[in-house]
Design an enzyme around this catalytic site. Structure first.
Site, PDB file in Angstrom:
ATOM      1  N   SER A 129       0.832  -1.197   0.000  1.00 12.95           N
ATOM      2  CA  SER A 129       0.000   0.000   0.000  1.00 12.95           C
ATOM      3  C   SER A 129       0.875   1.257   0.000  1.00 12.95           C
ATOM      4  CB  SER A 129      -0.953  -0.039   1.193  1.00 12.95           C
ATOM      5  OG  SER A 129      -2.017   0.866   1.018  1.00 12.95           O
ATOM      6  N   ASP A 136     -10.074  -5.866  -3.820  1.00  9.26           N
ATOM      7  CA  ASP A 136      -9.546  -4.650  -3.196  1.00  9.26           C
ATOM      8  C   ASP A 136     -10.336  -3.419  -3.638  1.00  9.26           C
ATOM      9  OD1 ASP A 136      -8.009  -2.790  -1.891  1.00  9.26           O
ATOM     10  OD2 ASP A 136      -6.113  -3.363  -2.834  1.00  9.26           O
ATOM     11  N   HIS A 173      -7.324  -6.122   0.306  1.00  8.11           N
ATOM     12  CA  HIS A 173      -6.150  -5.255   0.457  1.00  8.11           C
ATOM     13  C   HIS A 173      -5.038  -5.898   1.294  1.00  8.11           C
ATOM     14  CE1 HIS A 173      -4.379  -1.363  -0.254  1.00  8.11           C
ATOM     15  NE2 HIS A 173      -4.152  -1.155   1.028  1.00  8.11           N
TER      16      HIS A 173
END
Length: 254
Positions: free
Chosen positions: A79, A204, A230
């Protein structure tokens, strides 16, 4: 800067966590990967072991991190951590063997003709983290890995270790959000020459899989993991580690 190093293998993996959760998030894969690689687990400034370390500019953070990573290493960023890996590869290309970015994007915010996340979602999450950090992280984990708390080992680890204080301070979370909002590397990542693997979760909502159509380039591979969102390295940890090992085995000059 404190760094946790696990293993004593030839190939070094440098792991960078995302927004809101420190290096303890790698719990689900570090044992397996350390059988094959030496792992360097970073807590970013303001998190965990480095909770009292503050860096004001991302350029200063990249310079600092560079002092601690070995030559010919492989960067892994989850991320927001993908912002760090991209910056390092752009500024120190001779030092980086490859990049593996997990559920990351060169630009996170949704725009016309660019898949991403609504800015209001991030603002709301920041407010929730400020009000009740512990509850917000648990909700985030359960949303992305629905059955995570049903496993007693996961339950105990999350409550007793992952969510053990100190928590990142509100101004750190706000500063990180600013980095996410303002970092736009869409044009610059074309200059990254090292091999790159982008891993996505098909479910996601933060980094939609449609982004792969915008990021195709030479030396870049993309892998979409089914039944995951995620946090693919938690919900599909065995599959995830297999993907990592297979990609690294294809690299030259190991």
């Amino acid at each position: 800067m404190k760094i946790e190093i696990i293993g004593n293998k030839k190939i070094h993996l440098i792991l960078f966590h995302g927004w809101g959760i420190g290096k303890k998030i790698w719990h689900w894969i570090k044992l397996e990967l350390s059988k094959y690689f030496t792992l360097h687990l970073f807590d970013m400034p303001g998190y965990g072991d480095n909770c009292n370390l503050y860096v004001h500019k991302i350029q200063d953070l990249i310079y600092m991190i560079n002092q601690y990573i070995p030559q010919k290493c492989i960067l892994i960023g989850w991320s927001m951590g993908g912002i760090i890996t991209n910056h390092l590869a752009l500024q120190y290309p001779k030092k980086i063997m490859a990049i593996i970015n997990i559920c990351s994007s060169p630009y996170f915010i949704k725009k016309n003709n660019w898949p991403g996340i609504e800015i209001n979602f991030l603002k709301n999450m920041l407010n929730e983290l400020k009000k009740n950090y512990r509850k917000t992280i648990i909700n985030f984990l359960q949303y992305n890995v629905p059955n995570i708390m049903k496993d007693i080992n996961n339950y105990n680890y999350i409550h007793n270790t992952l969510l053990k204080k100190p928590y990142p301070k509100p101004f750190i979370l706000k500063k990180n959000l600013k980095i996410i909002k303002q970092s736009d590397l869409r044009n610059k990542i074309k200059k990254i020459k090292c091999p790159k693997l982008n891993i996505y979760g098909v479910l996601d909502k933060i980094v939609p899989i449609e982004i792969i159509y915008y990021l195709e380039r030479k030396n870049t591979k993309s892998k979409i993991i089914n039944h995951t969102a995620h946090l693919p390295f938690i919900s599909q940890s065995k599959n995830f580690c297999t993907i990592i090992k297979k990609f690294i085995s294809t690299l030259q000059n190991l």
